[in-house]
Scaffold this motif. Structure first.
Motif, PDB file in Angstrom:
ATOM      1  N   SER A 354      -1.914 -50.795 -48.054  1.00  0.00           N
ATOM      2  CA  SER A 354      -0.502 -50.391 -48.046  1.00  0.00           C
ATOM      3  C   SER A 354       0.085 -50.302 -46.653  1.00  0.00           C
ATOM      4  CB  SER A 354      -0.354 -49.031 -48.752  1.00  0.00           C
ATOM      5  OG  SER A 354      -0.773 -49.115 -50.095  1.00  0.00           O
ATOM      6  N   ILE A 355      -0.728 -49.921 -45.672  1.00  0.00           N
ATOM      7  CA  ILE A 355      -0.162 -49.667 -44.338  1.00  0.00           C
ATOM      8  C   ILE A 355      -0.590 -50.704 -43.300  1.00  0.00           C
ATOM      9  CG2 ILE A 355      -0.069 -47.188 -44.792  1.00  0.00           C
ATOM     10  CD1 ILE A 355      -2.512 -46.890 -43.010  1.00  0.00           C
ATOM     11  N   GLY A 356      -1.429 -51.653 -43.699  1.00  0.00           N
ATOM     12  CA  GLY A 356      -1.980 -52.597 -42.724  1.00  0.00           C
ATOM     13  C   GLY A 356      -1.233 -53.910 -42.572  1.00  0.00           C
ATOM     14  N   HIS A 357      -0.129 -54.067 -43.283  1.00  0.00           N
ATOM     15  CA  HIS A 357       0.610 -55.337 -43.215  1.00  0.00           C
ATOM     16  C   HIS A 357       1.073 -55.618 -41.787  1.00  0.00           C
ATOM     17  CE1 HIS A 357       0.600 -55.878 -47.513  1.00  0.00           C
ATOM     18  NE2 HIS A 357       1.118 -54.678 -47.695  1.00  0.00           N
ATOM     19  N   GLY A 358       0.782 -56.820 -41.311  1.00  0.00           N
ATOM     20  CA  GLY A 358       1.210 -57.209 -39.972  1.00  0.00           C
ATOM     21  C   GLY A 358       0.407 -56.582 -38.860  1.00  0.00           C
ATOM     22  N   LYS A 359      -0.632 -55.839 -39.203  1.00  0.00           N
ATOM     23  CA  LYS A 359      -1.456 -55.163 -38.202  1.00  0.00           C
ATOM     24  C   LYS A 359      -2.793 -55.886 -38.014  1.00  0.00           C
ATOM     25  CE  LYS A 359       1.052 -51.397 -37.364  1.00  0.00           C
ATOM     26  NZ  LYS A 359       1.461 -50.951 -35.994  1.00  0.00           N
ATOM     27  N   ASN A 360      -3.405 -55.607 -36.877  1.00  0.00           N
ATOM     28  CA  ASN A 360      -4.770 -56.074 -36.623  1.00  0.00           C
ATOM     29  C   ASN A 360      -5.706 -55.013 -37.212  1.00  0.00           C
ATOM     30  OD1 ASN A 360      -7.133 -57.194 -35.615  1.00  0.00           O
ATOM     31  ND2 ASN A 360      -6.855 -56.333 -33.574  1.00  0.00           N
ATOM     32  N   VAL A 361      -6.248 -55.281 -38.389  1.00  0.00           N
ATOM     33  CA  VAL A 361      -6.985 -54.274 -39.156  1.00  0.00           C
ATOM     34  C   VAL A 361      -8.474 -54.322 -38.798  1.00  0.00           C
ATOM     35  CG1 VAL A 361      -7.592 -53.430 -41.442  1.00  0.00           C
ATOM     36  CG2 VAL A 361      -5.317 -54.405 -41.034  1.00  0.00           C
ATOM     37  N   ILE A 362      -8.982 -53.167 -38.371  1.00  0.00           N
ATOM     38  CA  ILE A 362     -10.389 -53.034 -37.969  1.00  0.00           C
ATOM     39  C   ILE A 362     -11.043 -52.019 -38.894  1.00  0.00           C
ATOM     40  CG2 ILE A 362     -11.968 -52.484 -36.071  1.00  0.00           C
ATOM     41  CD1 ILE A 362      -9.421 -52.897 -34.210  1.00  0.00           C
ATOM     42  N   LEU A 363     -12.178 -52.401 -39.465  1.00  0.00           N
ATOM     43  CA  LEU A 363     -12.868 -51.545 -40.422  1.00  0.00           C
ATOM     44  C   LEU A 363     -14.288 -51.266 -39.928  1.00  0.00           C
ATOM     45  CD1 LEU A 363     -12.982 -50.146 -43.221  1.00  0.00           C
ATOM     46  CD2 LEU A 363     -13.662 -52.360 -44.184  1.00  0.00           C
ATOM     47  N   VAL A 364     -14.615 -49.978 -39.774  1.00  0.00           N
ATOM     48  CA  VAL A 364     -15.957 -49.561 -39.344  1.00  0.00           C
ATOM     49  C   VAL A 364     -16.579 -48.746 -40.463  1.00  0.00           C
ATOM     50  CG1 VAL A 364     -17.312 -48.343 -37.604  1.00  0.00           C
ATOM     51  CG2 VAL A 364     -15.179 -49.496 -36.933  1.00  0.00           C
ATOM     52  N   LEU A 365     -17.707 -49.234 -41.011  1.00  0.00           N
ATOM     53  CA  LEU A 365     -18.360 -48.575 -42.136  1.00  0.00           C
ATOM     54  C   LEU A 365     -19.812 -48.251 -41.825  1.00  0.00           C
ATOM     55  CD1 LEU A 365     -17.068 -50.764 -45.133  1.00  0.00           C
ATOM     56  CD2 LEU A 365     -16.251 -48.497 -44.450  1.00  0.00           C
ATOM     57  N   GLY A 366     -20.237 -47.049 -42.216  1.00  0.00           N
ATOM     58  CA  GLY A 366     -21.622 -46.642 -42.038  1.00  0.00           C
ATOM     59  C   GLY A 366     -22.424 -46.756 -43.317  1.00  0.00           C
ATOM     60  N   ASN A 367     -23.643 -46.270 -43.284  1.00  0.00           N
ATOM     61  CA  ASN A 367     -24.530 -46.308 -44.445  1.00  0.00           C
ATOM     62  C   ASN A 367     -23.977 -45.460 -45.586  1.00  0.00           C
ATOM     63  OD1 ASN A 367     -26.505 -47.879 -43.165  1.00  0.00           O
ATOM     64  ND2 ASN A 367     -27.585 -46.079 -42.371  1.00  0.00           N
ATOM     65  N   ILE A 368     -24.198 -45.945 -46.824  1.00  0.00           N
ATOM     66  CA  ILE A 368     -23.941 -45.133 -48.017  1.00  0.00           C
ATOM     67  C   ILE A 368     -25.297 -44.631 -48.484  1.00  0.00           C
ATOM     68  CG2 ILE A 368     -22.877 -45.026 -50.294  1.00  0.00           C
ATOM     69  CD1 ILE A 368     -21.444 -47.658 -49.608  1.00  0.00           C
ATOM     70  N   ASN A 369     -25.485 -43.335 -48.482  1.00  0.00           N
ATOM     71  CA  ASN A 369     -26.773 -42.750 -48.843  1.00  0.00           C
ATOM     72  C   ASN A 369     -26.800 -42.333 -50.316  1.00  0.00           C
ATOM     73  OD1 ASN A 369     -27.774 -42.967 -46.150  1.00  0.00           O
ATOM     74  ND2 ASN A 369     -26.583 -41.146 -45.596  1.00  0.00           N
ATOM     75  N   ARG A 370     -27.981 -42.003 -50.783  1.00  0.00           N
ATOM     76  CA  ARG A 370     -28.206 -41.432 -52.108  1.00  0.00           C
ATOM     77  C   ARG A 370     -27.828 -42.371 -53.250  1.00  0.00           C
ATOM     78  NH1 ARG A 370     -28.397 -35.251 -52.770  1.00  0.00           N
ATOM     79  NH2 ARG A 370     -29.953 -36.176 -54.147  1.00  0.00           N
ATOM     80  N   LEU A 371     -28.123 -43.651 -53.079  1.00  0.00           N
ATOM     81  CA  LEU A 371     -27.887 -44.625 -54.140  1.00  0.00           C
ATOM     82  C   LEU A 371     -29.171 -45.062 -54.834  1.00  0.00           C
ATOM     83  CD1 LEU A 371     -25.129 -46.859 -52.491  1.00  0.00           C
ATOM     84  CD2 LEU A 371     -24.847 -45.096 -54.242  1.00  0.00           C
ATOM     85  N   GLY A 372     -30.298 -44.477 -54.411  1.00  0.00           N
ATOM     86  CA  GLY A 372     -31.560 -44.755 -55.080  1.00  0.00           C
ATOM     87  C   GLY A 372     -31.909 -46.228 -55.108  1.00  0.00           C
ATOM     88  N   ASN A 373     -32.334 -46.706 -56.271  1.00  0.00           N
ATOM     89  CA  ASN A 373     -32.739 -48.100 -56.419  1.00  0.00           C
ATOM     90  C   ASN A 373     -31.562 -49.068 -56.432  1.00  0.00           C
ATOM     91  OD1 ASN A 373     -35.451 -47.325 -56.644  1.00  0.00           O
ATOM     92  ND2 ASN A 373     -35.290 -47.037 -58.859  1.00  0.00           N
ATOM     93  N   PHE A 374     -30.349 -48.538 -56.433  1.00  0.00           N
ATOM     94  CA  PHE A 374     -29.148 -49.378 -56.504  1.00  0.00           C
ATOM     95  C   PHE A 374     -28.471 -49.528 -55.138  1.00  0.00           C
ATOM     96  CE2 PHE A 374     -29.942 -47.497 -60.601  1.00  0.00           C
ATOM     97  CZ  PHE A 374     -29.770 -48.559 -61.488  1.00  0.00           C
ATOM     98  N   GLU A 375     -29.217 -49.203 -54.102  1.00  0.00           N
ATOM     99  CA  GLU A 375     -28.660 -49.194 -52.747  1.00  0.00           C
ATOM    100  C   GLU A 375     -28.050 -50.539 -52.352  1.00  0.00           C
ATOM    101  OE1 GLU A 375     -31.170 -48.727 -48.954  1.00  0.00           O
ATOM    102  OE2 GLU A 375     -30.771 -46.683 -49.658  1.00  0.00           O
TER     103      GLU A 375
END
Length: 462
Positions: A354-375
């Motif tokens: 919604s807010i990223g139109h026309g912007k230089n969009v940078i996404l930083v993501l870390g680990n998702i924990n506690r997903l067990g065998n579905f990690e």
């Protein structure tokens, strides 16, 4: 805690006075070795098998020990310690909880869900606190072991209580409901989390569903009408009132005309045949869902919709929940390092849409924990989700999060993709691209102090 006479406690638990006086009042209660002993005049349940520091207990005297320890071990009790021996500590513990909770005919709200628990809890507390004394769980500290002390925080001055449920394994919510005995229960949504303790998504949904059985007879359940997994929660045995909130379907509390506003969201609330204009601080449609649940809860407690909306309008969004800052080079930094799971990532990406139109969009993501065998499965699904969007730079931090980057690349993402083991080296990639046209979302687990600190380092004048 409401003060209780030791003599009355002994009679309630049908215990035997072994040591000390029973003609004084306790003002706090803990389960010894689970909770820290910090106050004088504390009742403590002391179980077999643990080490008992009688000197520590006596130094906080007068103290009350409820126990089923053998008589030989009770000979070490000191003068400032009253000891009551019971046949079964477990039975005594739950009998005391049942009695203490029965002293208070107040609304008690408990909240579960994959996302939005803490925010919804804080909204309810904020709305009520203008003229009510509200006992609430602290921040997102919702582990089952905290439930007993939270209950003890209710006293004769308390008008209402609101707690969130922690879930690590099946049975956790059932246990907490036995302590809190909620009159109102809320399920904000059910996504994917804690699969290590619940084995799979079906087990996770069942664990969340424990709140249904835990609500007091004649109580109220507030549900998200639009949430696919919440629709799988069985209500066959529920005898109370069900209130549905949502955006897409017809329901009891429905939001429409949702728009991004200054530092929050404007929306129109429809309840029965009436409409109201409302505002909630914090960006994203998910924040509107949180607001709907909070409004439904306080209205169920007797507050008018108009008054509830007015008070909601002064709520301040929680820190590190899609929190916006001015960043280096005039960039916009969105700090969402409170928690991370697939549901919260999707909500954050919708805000970027919604807010990223026309912007230089940078996404930083870390680990998702506690997903067990579905990690790997769910990290890859996030990668696919990212690839469908106009992300210019994707950076992952941690070994698990690398699956996001690999899948995004495989699905044809046009982003400039980087994978890091930790935050070292990240600054060198970001500094050249942080300018007034850049918008950076950083999202990671609350356990990652390094990601939280790095997010802070990106903010101007922090």
């Amino acid at each position: 805690m409401q003060p209780l006479l030791v003599k009355d406690i002994r009679k309630l638990l049908q215990g035997e006075l072994i040591n000390g006086s029973e003609l004084w009042k306790v003002r706090d209660a803990i389960y010894y070795n689970r909770h820290e002993l910090t106050k004088r005049r504390t009742l403590m349940f002391v179980s077999r098998g643990g080490t008992v520091n009688w000197n520590e207990i006596n130094n906080k005297g007068p103290s009350l020990v409820i126990t089923d320890l053998p008589a030989t071990e009770l000979e070490n009790a000191l003068p400032e310690t009253t000891v009551i021996k019971v046949n079964s500590l477990v039975q005594a513990y739950w009998k005391f909880i049942e009695y203490y909770r029965s002293l208070f005919a107040i609304p008690v709200v408990t909240i579960t869900g994959t996302c939005g628990k803490t925010t919804t809890k804080d909204m309810i507390k904020h709305i009520l606190s203008k003229d009510w004394n509200v006992q609430a769980s602290e921040s997102s500290k919702n582990e089952p072991r905290r439930s007993f002390p939270y209950l003890m925080g209710i006293n004769e001055k308390t008008d209402a209580a609101v707690f969130e449920h922690g879930l690590g394994n099946s049975g956790n919510i059932k246990h907490q409901c036995m302590i809190y005995q909620p009159t109102i229960g809320i399920i904000t949504n059910i996504g994917v989390h804690h699969l290590d303790g619940c084995k799979n998504l079906e087990g996770y949904i069942r664990a969340k569903s424990e709140i249904v059985e835990g609500i007091r007879k004649g109580g109220t359940l507030i549900l998200n009408a639009d949430d696919e997994n919440t629709q799988k929660v069985s209500l066959q045995s529920f005898k109370g009132k069900v209130i549905y909130v949502g955006v897409k379907r017809q329901c009891d509390f429905r939001a429409s005309n949702i728009k991004f506003a200054n530092r929050g969201m404007d929306f129109t609330l429809q309840v029965n045949d009436k409409t109201y204009e409302a505002f909630i601080a914090g960006y994203g449609e998910h924040q509107v869902y949180n607001a709907l649940a909070a409004l439904a809860a306080v209205h169920e407690m007797g507050m008018t919709i108009e008054e509830a909306i007015t008070r909601l309008g002064t709520y301040q969004n929680m820190t590190r929940h899609l929190e916006f800052f001015n960043g280096k080079g005039g960039s916009t930094i969105i700090d969402d390092t409170w928690t991370i799971n697939p549901t919260s990532i999707e909500a954050a990406l919708k805000v970027l849409d919604s807010i990223g139109h026309g912007k230089n969009v940078i996404l930083v993501l870390g680990n998702i924990n506690r997903l067990g065998n579905f990690e790997k499965k769910y990290h890859r699904e996030i990668g696919t989700m990212v690839a469908k969007r106009n992300i210019h730079t994707l950076i992952t931090i941690g070994n698990k999060a690398e699956e996001i980057a690999r899948q995004a690349r495989q699905d044809g993402s046009m982003a400039d993709i980087h994978m890091f083991k930790d935050v070292n080296g990240l600054k060198e990639v970001l500094d050249p691209i942080l300018d007034s046209n850049a918008i950076l979302l950083i999202k990671g687990p609350m356990s990652s102090r390094s990601m939280i600190d790095f997010a802070n380092s990106l903010k101007q004048d922090h």
